[in-house]
Design a protein around this motif. Structure first.
Motif, PDB file in Angstrom:
ATOM      1  N   HIS A   9     -27.947 -26.878  98.715  1.00 40.89           N
ATOM      2  CA  HIS A   9     -28.458 -25.704  97.981  1.00 40.89           C
ATOM      3  C   HIS A   9     -28.907 -26.109  96.577  1.00 40.89           C
ATOM      4  CE1 HIS A   9     -26.821 -21.998 100.248  1.00 40.89           C
ATOM      5  NE2 HIS A   9     -26.991 -22.983 101.092  1.00 40.89           N
ATOM      6  N   ASP A  12     -32.405 -27.627  96.157  1.00 47.62           N
ATOM      7  CA  ASP A  12     -33.516 -26.678  96.196  1.00 47.62           C
ATOM      8  C   ASP A  12     -33.543 -25.759  94.974  1.00 47.62           C
ATOM      9  OD1 ASP A  12     -34.190 -27.701  98.683  1.00 47.62           O
ATOM     10  OD2 ASP A  12     -32.986 -26.220  99.756  1.00 47.62           O
ATOM     11  N   SER A  13     -32.709 -26.031  93.997  1.00 46.84           N
ATOM     12  CA  SER A  13     -32.619 -25.169  92.816  1.00 46.84           C
ATOM     13  C   SER A  13     -33.810 -25.389  91.891  1.00 46.84           C
ATOM     14  CB  SER A  13     -31.327 -25.459  92.048  1.00 46.84           C
ATOM     15  OG  SER A  13     -30.205 -25.163  92.843  1.00 46.84           O
ATOM     16  N   ASP A  81     -34.298 -16.651  82.150  1.00 45.20           N
ATOM     17  CA  ASP A  81     -33.426 -16.712  83.318  1.00 45.20           C
ATOM     18  C   ASP A  81     -31.950 -16.636  82.970  1.00 45.20           C
ATOM     19  OD1 ASP A  81     -35.416 -17.337  85.514  1.00 45.20           O
ATOM     20  OD2 ASP A  81     -35.825 -18.994  84.143  1.00 45.20           O
ATOM     21  N   LYS A 140     -31.650  -9.621  87.223  1.00 46.73           N
ATOM     22  CA  LYS A 140     -31.972 -10.989  87.647  1.00 46.73           C
ATOM     23  C   LYS A 140     -31.844 -12.028  86.524  1.00 46.73           C
ATOM     24  CE  LYS A 140     -34.609  -9.687  91.671  1.00 46.73           C
ATOM     25  NZ  LYS A 140     -35.700 -10.017  92.557  1.00 46.73           N
ATOM     26  N   HIS A 166     -28.552 -23.744  90.292  1.00 43.59           N
ATOM     27  CA  HIS A 166     -28.035 -23.109  91.496  1.00 43.59           C
ATOM     28  C   HIS A 166     -27.815 -21.609  91.266  1.00 43.59           C
ATOM     29  CE1 HIS A 166     -24.723 -23.292  94.834  1.00 43.59           C
ATOM     30  NE2 HIS A 166     -25.844 -22.805  95.302  1.00 43.59           N
ATOM     31  N   LYS A 169     -31.196 -19.864  91.044  1.00 36.95           N
ATOM     32  CA  LYS A 169     -31.786 -19.740  92.390  1.00 36.95           C
ATOM     33  C   LYS A 169     -31.308 -18.456  93.063  1.00 36.95           C
ATOM     34  CE  LYS A 169     -31.449 -21.869  96.931  1.00 36.95           C
ATOM     35  NZ  LYS A 169     -30.899 -22.981  97.695  1.00 36.95           N
ATOM     36  N   HIS A 170     -30.029 -18.192  92.996  1.00 40.72           N
ATOM     37  CA  HIS A 170     -29.476 -17.007  93.657  1.00 40.72           C
ATOM     38  C   HIS A 170     -29.794 -15.715  92.877  1.00 40.72           C
ATOM     39  CE1 HIS A 170     -27.427 -18.954  96.957  1.00 40.72           C
ATOM     40  NE2 HIS A 170     -27.093 -19.923  96.117  1.00 40.72           N
ATOM     41  N   ARG A 172     -32.437 -15.068  91.182  1.00 40.00           N
ATOM     42  CA  ARG A 172     -33.852 -14.710  91.332  1.00 40.00           C
ATOM     43  C   ARG A 172     -34.126 -14.001  92.658  1.00 40.00           C
ATOM     44  NH1 ARG A 172     -37.135 -20.118  89.261  1.00 40.00           N
ATOM     45  NH2 ARG A 172     -36.776 -19.809  87.028  1.00 40.00           N
ATOM     46  N   LYS A 173     -33.236 -14.119  93.613  1.00 40.54           N
ATOM     47  CA  LYS A 173     -33.458 -13.515  94.948  1.00 40.54           C
ATOM     48  C   LYS A 173     -33.172 -12.044  94.935  1.00 40.54           C
ATOM     49  CE  LYS A 173     -32.706 -17.596  97.721  1.00 40.54           C
ATOM     50  NZ  LYS A 173     -31.975 -18.188  98.795  1.00 40.54           N
TER      51      LYS A 173
END
Length: 173
Positions: A9, A12-13, A81, A140, A166, A169-170, A172-173
């Motif tokens: 995971h 892919d961050s 972010d 977010k 990481h 990444k979560h 932003r979903k």
């Protein structure tokens, strides 16, 4: 023990992460722009985060809820972010960071506060009970509320730093 799933995971961050810093301090705010030069915790965050990420905003505000809400809203609207606050997490009447942030969180990141207090207990003993550091997600944007002490900020950032991508990444979903 390292989790293979967690490590995949992390690969892919995102790396295009924008950070913001908000220092809450009545005494430094009175000094205007010179106060930022004396903001050891904020400067530490700025330097360390700049090594890997873009620091898009850095503000020094008084310990006032409306100013904190405005600063967070401004940073959120600019696509930041991760926001790091420093100061205002204590038990005194002027410490408003936690009371201002927690009701606005869409989700609380419980593990951060728990681990921060555990690490603090290892270093400080029962004085760690005074820590109210917390983290959560607002629209977010991840927000970490750190104490004003440079040592506490360093310890907190050491916990956060390996997981920033990481977490983003979560979020932003």
């Amino acid at each position: 023990m390292i989790s293979e799933t967690m490590e995949s995971h992390k690969k892919d961050s995102p790396s295009d992460i924008k950070c913001g810093i908000i220092t809450l301090s009545d005494s430094l705010k009175e000094k205007g722009n010179e106060g930022i030069e004396e903001d050891l915790s904020g400067q530490y965050l700025f330097e360390r985060l700049s090594e890997k990420y873009e620091v898009s905003a850095y503000v020094l505000i008084a310990d006032e809820s409306d100013k904190l809400i405005q600063a967070i809203s401004n940073m959120n609207s600019k696509g930041i972010d991760v926001i790091f606050t420093t100061g205002g997490t204590g038990l005194e009447s002027r410490d408003i960071t936690i009371e201002t942030l927690v009701p606005r969180f869409d989700k609380v990141i419980l593990g951060f506060g728990e681990e921060f207090r555990r690490k603090s207990f290892e270093k400080l003993g029962s004085g760690a009970l005074l820590s109210r550091s917390t983290a959560g997600i607002y629209n977010k944007t991840i927000i970490f509320a750190l104490p004003g002490s440079p040592n506490a900020v360093e310890m907190g950032l050491n916990l956060i730093y390996p997981e920033i991508g990481h977490l983003v990444k979560h979020a932003r979903k």
